[in-house]
Design a protein around this motif. Structure first.
Motif, PDB file in Angstrom:
ATOM      1  N   TYR A 113       0.737  -1.127  -0.042  1.00 42.95           N
ATOM      2  CA  TYR A 113      -0.025   0.022   0.048  1.00 42.95           C
ATOM      3  C   TYR A 113       0.968   1.475   0.108  1.00 42.95           C
ATOM      4  N   LEU A 151      -0.736  -4.145  -5.498  1.00 39.43           N
ATOM      5  CA  LEU A 151      -2.074  -4.337  -4.683  1.00 39.43           C
ATOM      6  C   LEU A 151      -2.213  -5.897  -4.766  1.00 39.43           C
ATOM      7  N   ASP A 156      -4.763  -7.777  -2.108  1.00 38.52           N
ATOM      8  CA  ASP A 156      -5.971  -7.147  -2.264  1.00 38.52           C
ATOM      9  C   ASP A 156      -6.391  -7.253  -3.721  1.00 38.52           C
ATOM     10  N   LEU A 160      -7.397  -4.132  -6.718  1.00 39.75           N
ATOM     11  CA  LEU A 160      -6.588  -4.258  -7.911  1.00 39.75           C
ATOM     12  C   LEU A 160      -7.532  -4.124  -9.305  1.00 39.75           C
TER      13      LEU A 160
END
Length: 240
Positions: A113, A151, A156, A160
């Motif tokens: 992140y 990502l 995650d 994406l």
């Protein structure tokens, strides 16, 4: 020896002959004679391009760069078409298509992140300053195209998917390639100095979109295969 082997042998022999002839004509390694570099730098200074590499890419060998752009575009389109067809076949087979969150460590998730906006900023900087410093559309496009997939490493995948809408990127890639072709043709026979920033931007957009499409389609295909599972799996797997 079959027909394919014969064709390969002829092509390989011709390539080897051309490579050998070109190698023998090169100036001595470490010598003071650099004919191509001298001409390239002189031409860049004459045209007023601050970055000699950008002058070579977009002015002295602009048509080569155009060919490379179209090759990348063709490769991305071919991968999208082939993998999309394979995905439909897998879905028609009755497999599920779930993408759950992957189990990753908190350190990896936070790192992904944090690096995402920084990497995107670096990619934009490389593209925007390619006419003045080392870098440019190709290098910056690669950074941009791979940055969004941090990502994926952070586990995650749904985020994406939201960040890289495939249909929109397909259209953006086509528009960027068309813009580069028009700019390159408009600069034919003229100094491309004033167009280098625009050419860099078009290249960066096309390369970035192409890489996102390629990686995205391969990811989707891999996840789809995992999700459908098999007789030995017992249940579909989730996540990357």
């Amino acid at each position: 020896m079959g027909i394919r082997d014969g064709l390969f042998a002829v092509g390989a022999a011709g390539t080897a002959a051309l490579f050998t002839a070109g190698t023998l004509g090169l100036p001595g390694f470490g010598g003071a004679l650099h004919p191509y570099a001298d001409r390239a730098v002189h031409h860049a200074v004459q045209q007023g391009t601050p970055n000699a590499v950008a002058s070579v890419t977009f002015d002295q060998r602009a048509f080569d760069t155009l060919g490379e752009e179209l090759i990348l575009l063709s490769a991305a389109l071919a991968a999208v078409v082939l993998l999309r067809a394979a995905g439909r076949e897998r879905e028609d087979g009755g497999g599920s298509h779930r993408h759950g969150p992957a189990e990753v460590s908190d350190a990896l998730r936070v790192t992904g992140y944090l690096l995402l906006p920084l990497t995107l900023l670096v990619g934009v900087y490389i593209v925007a300053h390619g006419h003045q410093s080392p870098g440019g559309g190709f290098q910056g496009g690669v950074v941009l195209g791979t940055a969004v997939h941090l990502l994926y490493l952070a586990g995650d995948y749904p985020a994406l998917q939201r960040l890289r809408p495939i249909p929109l990127l397909e259209s953006a890639e086509a528009l960027a390639a068309a813009a580069f072709v028009l700019l390159a043709l408009a600069a034919a026979g003229q100094a491309a100095t004033g167009r280098v920033p625009a050419l860099n931007a078009a290249v960066g957009a096309e390369v970035g979109c192409a890489l996102v499409l390629l990686i995205g389609k391969f990811f989707d295909r891999a996840l789809l295969v995992h999700d459908t599972g098999g007789p030995e799996s017992g249940r579909p797997e989730e996540g990357p």
